[in-house]
Motif scaffolding. Structure first.
Motif, PDB file in Angstrom:
ATOM      1  N   MET A 116       8.720   3.862  -4.082  1.00  0.00           N
ATOM      2  CA  MET A 116       8.323   2.802  -4.565  1.00  0.00           C
ATOM      3  C   MET A 116       7.179   2.385  -4.056  1.00  0.00           C
ATOM      4  SD  MET A 116      10.981   1.621  -6.561  1.00  0.00           S
ATOM      5  CE  MET A 116      11.296  -0.367  -6.606  1.00  0.00           C
ATOM      6  N   GLU A 117       6.562   3.108  -3.141  1.00  0.00           N
ATOM      7  CA  GLU A 117       5.477   2.889  -2.438  1.00  0.00           C
ATOM      8  C   GLU A 117       4.310   2.851  -3.457  1.00  0.00           C
ATOM      9  OE1 GLU A 117       2.939   1.078   0.256  1.00  0.00           O
ATOM     10  OE2 GLU A 117       5.280   1.672   0.433  1.00  0.00           O
ATOM     11  N   ARG A 162       4.046  -0.465  -4.869  1.00  0.00           N
ATOM     12  CA  ARG A 162       3.384  -1.607  -4.149  1.00  0.00           C
ATOM     13  C   ARG A 162       1.904  -1.430  -4.305  1.00  0.00           C
ATOM     14  NH1 ARG A 162       7.970   0.193  -1.450  1.00  0.00           N
ATOM     15  NH2 ARG A 162       9.722  -1.619  -1.155  1.00  0.00           N
ATOM     16  N   LYS A 163       1.459  -0.300  -4.062  1.00  0.00           N
ATOM     17  CA  LYS A 163       0.068  -0.107  -3.891  1.00  0.00           C
ATOM     18  C   LYS A 163      -0.532  -0.561  -5.388  1.00  0.00           C
ATOM     19  CE  LYS A 163      -0.311   3.376  -0.704  1.00  0.00           C
ATOM     20  NZ  LYS A 163      -0.869   4.851  -0.355  1.00  0.00           N
ATOM     21  N   LEU A 202       0.488  -2.876  -7.387  1.00  0.00           N
ATOM     22  CA  LEU A 202       0.410  -4.371  -7.534  1.00  0.00           C
ATOM     23  C   LEU A 202      -0.748  -4.822  -6.664  1.00  0.00           C
ATOM     24  CD1 LEU A 202       2.104  -6.619  -8.422  1.00  0.00           C
ATOM     25  CD2 LEU A 202       3.552  -6.667  -6.518  1.00  0.00           C
ATOM     26  N   GLU A 203      -0.933  -4.306  -5.389  1.00  0.00           N
ATOM     27  CA  GLU A 203      -2.005  -4.906  -4.709  1.00  0.00           C
ATOM     28  C   GLU A 203      -3.390  -4.592  -5.603  1.00  0.00           C
ATOM     29  OE1 GLU A 203      -1.910  -2.743  -0.975  1.00  0.00           O
ATOM     30  OE2 GLU A 203       0.092  -3.350  -0.374  1.00  0.00           O
ATOM     31  N   SER A 263       2.196   4.911 -11.953  1.00  0.00           N
ATOM     32  CA  SER A 263       1.514   3.821 -11.408  1.00  0.00           C
ATOM     33  C   SER A 263       0.068   4.109 -11.858  1.00  0.00           C
ATOM     34  CB  SER A 263       1.580   3.747  -9.793  1.00  0.00           C
ATOM     35  OG  SER A 263       3.009   3.596  -9.771  1.00  0.00           O
ATOM     36  N   LEU A 269       6.251  -5.628 -12.463  1.00  0.00           N
ATOM     37  CA  LEU A 269       6.307  -4.999 -10.953  1.00  0.00           C
ATOM     38  C   LEU A 269       7.187  -5.893  -9.702  1.00  0.00           C
ATOM     39  CD1 LEU A 269       2.724  -3.414 -10.952  1.00  0.00           C
ATOM     40  CD2 LEU A 269       4.705  -2.288 -11.514  1.00  0.00           C
ATOM     41  N   ASP A 270       6.679  -6.945  -9.841  1.00  0.00           N
ATOM     42  CA  ASP A 270       7.550  -7.793  -8.770  1.00  0.00           C
ATOM     43  C   ASP A 270       9.155  -8.116  -9.124  1.00  0.00           C
ATOM     44  OD1 ASP A 270       5.994  -9.074  -6.796  1.00  0.00           O
ATOM     45  OD2 ASP A 270       5.128 -10.390  -8.313  1.00  0.00           O
ATOM     46  N   LEU A 321      10.304  -4.209  -8.143  1.00  0.00           N
ATOM     47  CA  LEU A 321      10.357  -4.074  -6.674  1.00  0.00           C
ATOM     48  C   LEU A 321      11.343  -4.935  -5.909  1.00  0.00           C
ATOM     49  CD1 LEU A 321       6.401  -3.816  -6.024  1.00  0.00           C
ATOM     50  CD2 LEU A 321       8.082  -1.973  -5.730  1.00  0.00           C
ATOM     51  N   SER A 322      11.896  -6.092  -6.415  1.00  0.00           N
ATOM     52  CA  SER A 322      12.511  -6.974  -5.886  1.00  0.00           C
ATOM     53  C   SER A 322      14.003  -6.688  -6.170  1.00  0.00           C
ATOM     54  CB  SER A 322      12.321  -8.495  -6.172  1.00  0.00           C
ATOM     55  OG  SER A 322      12.463  -8.560  -7.476  1.00  0.00           O
TER      56      SER A 322
END
Length: 332
Positions: A1-2, A5-6, A8-9, A72, A116-117, A120-121
């Motif tokens: 999942m990393e 997260r990247k 999303l950043e 991604s 994405l939120d 990820l959640s």
């Protein structure tokens, strides 16, 4: 999942930059066909890549780190293509058009970030209602490409049409309140509420009603003004020169002041009426309408054949404002 997260950043950084993003200086001439075709493809690609990610995380097993990175990268590249295209849209094409395109791209990014939120959640890897809704939001934002105006004239027409709708609503609301009798709050206060219903602050006095008439005249002039500007813009607006494009932007800028000014006047007209405040708000609206008429008449969208309505509305604004001044003179 990393990788997600990247991603999303990265999208947050793109979104932040987009808010203040300026177009790139270029000596190359703008090619509308290439720009719009490429932007359409970028929006379609974003929709497709977002769907891939949503499907990949809709049921077990979770994609491998390598597959997640590929997903991604695909989505990031599609969004980067759209945002990069926005930066290539130079100011000479119109600031109103640029703002419209920027908002469309920003909506796509915002929808993607929400998706994405949700992914990820999510505690359990299953297609939740929230994920379905978020995916649908991305699709909708991407499909809105068809609604994006393709030149500054169309962009300004869309903007002013929106302002006209707001002014129409404000005018209808005030006319309905007036039709309700002396008490404009009759539809929101309970008949059994003796304290509030017995309070004269909820009623218009005869002096209030005399003042309301020219104020309503100014609100009607606002509606007529935006309607006429919109009509002449559709009939005569051009984007063939930088001067014409800039004049259209000037119209968008000044007309955006009309609906807030109408709202301020309308709010001050409800009891208990403060007559000096009503006069001040009427003067503000009068000033804005005159600026709209001046900027319109000085632009290419207003040939001599349109001068009659401009003068008529000038006179209507002056007439109603003079009546407001006369009726509020003793309250100063």
């Amino acid at each position: 999942m990393e990788p997600l997260r990247k991603l999303l950043e990265n999208l947050r950084a793109i979104q932040e930059k987009l808010r203040d993003g300026e177009s790139k200086e270029s000596n190359n001439s703008f090619n509308p066909e290439f720009f719009w075709n490429t932007l359409e493809q970028a929006f379609k690609a974003t929709s497709q890549e977002a769907t891939k990610i949503s499907l990949a995380y809709s049921k077990p097993p979770v994609p491998s780190e390598e597959d997640c990175q590929k997903l991604s990268d695909g989505l990031l590249n599609a969004i980067l293509a759209a945002s990069t295209l926005y930066y290539s849209l130079r100011k000479e094409q119109g600031t109103t058009l640029r703002k419209t395109v920027r908002e469309a791209v920003a909506d796509v990014i915002e929808g993607t970030m929400q998706l994405l939120d949700v992914i990820l959640s999510a505690r359990i890897q299953s297609l939740s209602q929230a994920q379905l809704v978020s995916t649908g939001s991305v699709w909708e934002a991407c499909d809105n490409f068809a609604e994006i105006p393709k030149d500054n004239r169309a962009a300004v027409v869309g903007i002013i049409s929106g302002y006209l709708g707001v002014v129409k609503d404000a005018l209808e609301e005030m006319e309905e309140a007036l039709a309700g009798g002396d008490d404009p709050f009759s539809d929101v206060l309970d008949d059994d509420d003796i304290g509030a219903r017995g309070n004269q602050d909820t009623y218009w006095s005869e002096a209030d009603r005399r003042l309301i008439a020219p104020c309503l005249g100014l609100m009607k002039a606002s509606k007529a003004c935006l309607k006429k500007v919109l009509g002449t813009l559709k009939a005569h607006g051009k984007v063939e020169t930088s001067e014409q494009v800039a004049q259209l932007d000037d119209l968008a800028d000044i007309t955006q002041e009309v609906s807030p000014s109408v709202d301020e006047l309308a709010l001050s007209m409800y009891p208990p009426m403060n007559h000096p405040a009503v006069r001040l708000n009427a003067a503000k609206l009068s000033s804005v309408l005159k600026k709209v008429l001046e900027i319109t008449s000085a632009s290419h969208v207003c040939p001599d054949t349109e001068s009659n309505w401009v003068q008529f509305l000038h006179n209507a604004v002056d007439h109603n404002m003079n009546k407001v001044k006369g009726l509020t003179q003793d309250s100063l």
